[in-house]
Design a protein around this motif. Structure first.
Motif, PDB file in Angstrom:
ATOM      1  N   LEU A 152       6.326 -17.007   9.619  1.00  0.00           N
ATOM      2  CA  LEU A 152       7.346 -16.293  10.386  1.00  0.00           C
ATOM      3  C   LEU A 152       8.422 -17.252  10.877  1.00  0.00           C
ATOM      4  N   ALA A 153       8.018 -18.453  11.267  1.00  0.00           N
ATOM      5  CA  ALA A 153       8.981 -19.424  11.779  1.00  0.00           C
ATOM      6  C   ALA A 153       9.949 -19.894  10.699  1.00  0.00           C
ATOM      7  N   ARG A 154       9.560 -19.787   9.442  1.00  0.00           N
ATOM      8  CA  ARG A 154      10.440 -20.203   8.342  1.00  0.00           C
ATOM      9  C   ARG A 154      11.301 -19.057   7.819  1.00  0.00           C
ATOM     10  N   ALA A 155      11.043 -17.844   8.272  1.00  0.00           N
ATOM     11  CA  ALA A 155      11.739 -16.674   7.741  1.00  0.00           C
ATOM     12  C   ALA A 155      13.026 -16.404   8.504  1.00  0.00           C
ATOM     13  N   ASP A 156      14.009 -15.865   7.811  1.00  0.00           N
ATOM     14  CA  ASP A 156      15.235 -15.405   8.460  1.00  0.00           C
ATOM     15  C   ASP A 156      15.575 -13.979   8.045  1.00  0.00           C
ATOM     16  N   ALA A 157      14.589 -13.299   7.434  1.00  0.00           N
ATOM     17  CA  ALA A 157      14.818 -11.937   6.973  1.00  0.00           C
ATOM     18  C   ALA A 157      13.485 -11.210   6.843  1.00  0.00           C
ATOM     19  N   LEU A 158      13.564  -9.885   6.847  1.00  0.00           N
ATOM     20  CA  LEU A 158      12.415  -9.046   6.536  1.00  0.00           C
ATOM     21  C   LEU A 158      12.695  -8.296   5.244  1.00  0.00           C
ATOM     22  N   ILE A 159      11.747  -8.368   4.310  1.00  0.00           N
ATOM     23  CA  ILE A 159      11.856  -7.631   3.053  1.00  0.00           C
ATOM     24  C   ILE A 159      11.185  -6.279   3.252  1.00  0.00           C
ATOM     25  N   VAL A 160      11.913  -5.206   2.996  1.00  0.00           N
ATOM     26  CA  VAL A 160      11.412  -3.856   3.240  1.00  0.00           C
ATOM     27  C   VAL A 160      10.959  -3.236   1.930  1.00  0.00           C
ATOM     28  N   VAL A 161       9.677  -2.854   1.896  1.00  0.00           N
ATOM     29  CA  VAL A 161       9.147  -2.135   0.735  1.00  0.00           C
ATOM     30  C   VAL A 161       8.864  -0.699   1.185  1.00  0.00           C
ATOM     31  N   PRO A 162       9.530   0.293   0.609  1.00  0.00           N
ATOM     32  CA  PRO A 162       9.403   1.675   1.079  1.00  0.00           C
ATOM     33  C   PRO A 162       7.991   2.242   0.893  1.00  0.00           C
ATOM     34  N   GLU A 163       7.758   3.366   1.568  1.00  0.00           N
ATOM     35  CA  GLU A 163       6.449   4.005   1.552  1.00  0.00           C
ATOM     36  C   GLU A 163       6.020   4.427   0.155  1.00  0.00           C
ATOM     37  N   ASP A 164       6.959   4.822  -0.685  1.00  0.00           N
ATOM     38  CA  ASP A 164       6.609   5.338  -2.010  1.00  0.00           C
ATOM     39  C   ASP A 164       6.624   4.267  -3.095  1.00  0.00           C
ATOM     40  N   THR A 165       6.737   3.009  -2.686  1.00  0.00           N
ATOM     41  CA  THR A 165       6.778   1.909  -3.658  1.00  0.00           C
ATOM     42  C   THR A 165       5.533   1.048  -3.492  1.00  0.00           C
ATOM     43  N   GLU A 166       4.801   0.856  -4.591  1.00  0.00           N
ATOM     44  CA  GLU A 166       3.580   0.048  -4.551  1.00  0.00           C
ATOM     45  C   GLU A 166       3.773  -1.341  -5.129  1.00  0.00           C
ATOM     46  N   PRO A 194       0.833  -1.210   0.000  1.00  0.00           N
ATOM     47  CA  PRO A 194       0.000   0.000   0.000  1.00  0.00           C
ATOM     48  C   PRO A 194       0.863   1.253   0.000  1.00  0.00           C
ATOM     49  N   ARG A 195       0.522   2.190  -0.831  1.00  0.00           N
ATOM     50  CA  ARG A 195       1.274   3.436  -0.920  1.00  0.00           C
ATOM     51  C   ARG A 195       1.174   4.188   0.413  1.00  0.00           C
ATOM     52  N   GLY A 196       2.264   4.768   0.822  1.00  0.00           N
ATOM     53  CA  GLY A 196       2.286   5.512   2.070  1.00  0.00           C
ATOM     54  C   GLY A 196       2.583   4.673   3.286  1.00  0.00           C
ATOM     55  N   ARG A 197       2.775   3.365   3.118  1.00  0.00           N
ATOM     56  CA  ARG A 197       3.110   2.470   4.222  1.00  0.00           C
ATOM     57  C   ARG A 197       4.447   1.797   3.940  1.00  0.00           C
ATOM     58  N   ARG A 198       5.289   1.708   4.936  1.00  0.00           N
ATOM     59  CA  ARG A 198       6.515   0.923   4.806  1.00  0.00           C
ATOM     60  C   ARG A 198       6.169  -0.506   5.205  1.00  0.00           C
ATOM     61  N   GLN A 199       6.279  -1.409   4.250  1.00  0.00           N
ATOM     62  CA  GLN A 199       5.862  -2.784   4.498  1.00  0.00           C
ATOM     63  C   GLN A 199       7.070  -3.664   4.805  1.00  0.00           C
ATOM     64  N   PHE A 200       6.849  -4.578   5.744  1.00  0.00           N
ATOM     65  CA  PHE A 200       7.887  -5.534   6.139  1.00  0.00           C
ATOM     66  C   PHE A 200       7.343  -6.937   5.922  1.00  0.00           C
ATOM     67  N   LEU A 201       7.866  -7.614   4.916  1.00  0.00           N
ATOM     68  CA  LEU A 201       7.406  -8.954   4.552  1.00  0.00           C
ATOM     69  C   LEU A 201       8.439  -9.985   4.990  1.00  0.00           C
ATOM     70  N   ARG A 202       7.978 -11.153   5.391  1.00  0.00           N
ATOM     71  CA  ARG A 202       8.890 -12.216   5.780  1.00  0.00           C
ATOM     72  C   ARG A 202       9.541 -12.829   4.559  1.00  0.00           C
ATOM     73  N   GLY A 203      10.806 -13.231   4.713  1.00  0.00           N
ATOM     74  CA  GLY A 203      11.519 -13.829   3.597  1.00  0.00           C
ATOM     75  C   GLY A 203      12.648 -14.720   4.057  1.00  0.00           C
ATOM     76  N   ARG A 204      13.206 -15.447   3.099  1.00  0.00           N
ATOM     77  CA  ARG A 204      14.403 -16.251   3.341  1.00  0.00           C
ATOM     78  C   ARG A 204      15.498 -15.755   2.415  1.00  0.00           C
ATOM     79  N   TYR A 205      16.669 -15.519   3.027  1.00  0.00           N
ATOM     80  CA  TYR A 205      17.783 -14.941   2.269  1.00  0.00           C
ATOM     81  C   TYR A 205      18.872 -15.978   2.062  1.00  0.00           C
ATOM     82  N   ALA A 206      19.440 -16.002   0.846  1.00  0.00           N
ATOM     83  CA  ALA A 206      20.584 -16.869   0.546  1.00  0.00           C
ATOM     84  C   ALA A 206      21.270 -16.376  -0.712  1.00  0.00           C
TER      85      ALA A 206
END
Length: 440
Positions: A412-426, A382-394
């Motif tokens: 959440l238990a399977r995640a080892d990272a948070l994916i950050v989507v900025p406020e101005d990115t939809e 959503p525009r105007g919100r900084r979103q934090f999504l669960r992810g796995r990094y490798a």
């Protein structure tokens, strides 16, 4: 409470993630230093430079079980023509007055024992007959068949260079050198060094005491039977574990029913053992959100300059948040949302840095990197919100885990990272670059 962060104009305005975090960090101050015994200081931050009072090792000592000898006496020694030396005695670890080694002599020496006067090197027992006159001996065989204090001859079958198998005085650290500098987190190796240089206590900032409690009449202790409409309390377990992972001494209070007076009393009772309070649940707009009601009357904070402010943040998950101070000591309190993912993400973004600030650390945040999004479809935000999504990094790539729902604990238990989507990115397309917060 600090006003370092720019305040939104009205109750319906949104705080940014950064404004909320800045306000927290402007309020939280490192704990006062105390003197602790070494093992009690584990995990704490050193507040003084520690210099070495005595060199390590404090004397030349042997790194092997063997014989202390003079170099000239074993020069040219071989299997065919071994050097035959008189054994003048034993030098054990801790020996205060070792025997002197003269020409043509050897002293049986144990690992860690001081190099005796006159000796220049150590030959391992494996290079000798162990004093048995039967050819090269193994260490175990020599030690078992040649009792301590036995004298006689030893045959050496190899030469040794000067100071071979000798740990030199000060070869680790020398007296007057810096052992540990202020700001060091004391783990097992650092505590070993402090003990080795004779320090019994050390001045540190203590690990903060964090009290965690959940709110909600629907919450049941794991292991008990669920009635209709009830769920198990997972938040208090997750946040207590997360606080310990951040370096705190954490106490889990568990679930408190939706009753303002009960919650207020519980919080006041916990203030005696808390450097930081964390609640989860009851911060959104709703008829049963009792945290706001309870915190409005904890110790008359408003008159004493404290109080908890409830805010709406421009983030997802974790929009409703509360922060302030309570009690006579103005103990910081962070009120987190009740949905499990919202609660955990909020902890990582706000509570973990607060804990580490209390410890006096400079590195407050999880590491952040740039990674390539590996996904079957674009990420929507959503525009105007900084979103934090669960992810796995490798290997430079991050893959989303589960959906955006704030109740998805299994993801959440399977995640080892948070994916950050900025406020101005939809939208972020597969193959695009994203910022990633590493949780592991």
């Amino acid at each position: 409470m600090s006003s370092a962060a720019p305040r939104p104009a009205g109750p319906d305005d949104l705080w940014s993630v950064d404004e909320h975090l800045d306000d927290i960090l402007a309020t939280v101050r490192p704990l006062e230093p105390i003197e602790l015994q070494l093992l009690d200081a584990q995990g704490c931050v050193l507040v003084e430079n520690v210099t070495v009072p005595v060199s390590l090792p404090p004397f030349d000592n042997s790194s092997m079980d063997g014989y202390a000898v003079r170099v000239a006496d074993v020069a040219g020694a071989s299997e065919e023509f071994p050097a035959a030396l008189e054994v003048v005695g034993d030098v054990a670890a801790g020996a205060a007055d070792p025997v002197r080694v003269g020409p043509g002599q050897a002293a049986r020496i144990m690992t860690g024992a001081p190099l005796p006067p006159g000796a220049e090197t150590v030959v391992p027992v494996e290079w000798t007959d162990g004093g048995l006159g039967e050819g090269p001996a193994s260490g175990m065989r020599a030690r078992s068949l040649a009792p301590e204090g036995a004298e006689g001859q030893v045959h050496v079958y190899r030469p040794a260079e000067a100071r071979a198998h000798v740990r030199a005085e000060g070869s680790d650290v020398r007296a007057g050198e810096l052992a540990l500098e202020a700001g060091t987190v004391l783990g097992a190796p650092q505590i070993a060094l402090l003990a080795a240089i004779g320090r019994g206590t050390v001045r540190v900032r203590p690990r903060p005491r964090v009290v965690v409690l959940s709110t909600g009449s629907e919450l049941v202790q794991p292991g008990e039977e669920l009635a209709p409409g009830q769920i198990y309390d997972s938040n208090s377990f997750a946040l207590t574990a997360a606080a310990r992972d951040a370096g705190a001494i954490a106490y889990r209070v568990g679930a408190v029913a939706d009753d303002a007076e009960t919650l207020r009393t519980t919080i006041e009772d916990q203030l005696i053992r808390a450097d930081l309070l964390v609640t989860t649940g009851g911060v959104s707009v709703g008829a049963y959100d009792v945290v706001k009601e309870a915190l409005s009357s904890v110790g008359d904070e408003e008159e004493a300059g404290g109080g908890v402010e409830f805010r709406r943040l421009a983030m997802q998950p974790g929009k409703p948040q509360g922060f302030g101070t309570v009690g006579p000591e103005h103990t910081p309190l962070l009120a987190l949302p009740g949905n499990p993912v919202s609660s955990y993400v909020s902890f990582e973004l706000f509570v973990r840095p607060a804990i580490r600030a209390l410890m006096g650390l400079t590195g407050l945040h999880r590491p952040r990197i740039r990674a390539t999004l590996k996904a079957d479809a674009a990420l929507r935000s959503p525009r105007g919100r900084r979103q934090f999504l669960r992810g796995r990094y490798a290997d430079g790539e991050v893959t989303p885990v589960g959906g955006a729902g704030s109740h998805l604990i299994a993801a959440l238990a399977r995640a080892d990272a948070l994916i950050v989507v900025p406020e101005d990115t939809e939208s972020v397309e597969p193959g695009g670059e994203v910022e990633v917060v590493l949780l592991g």
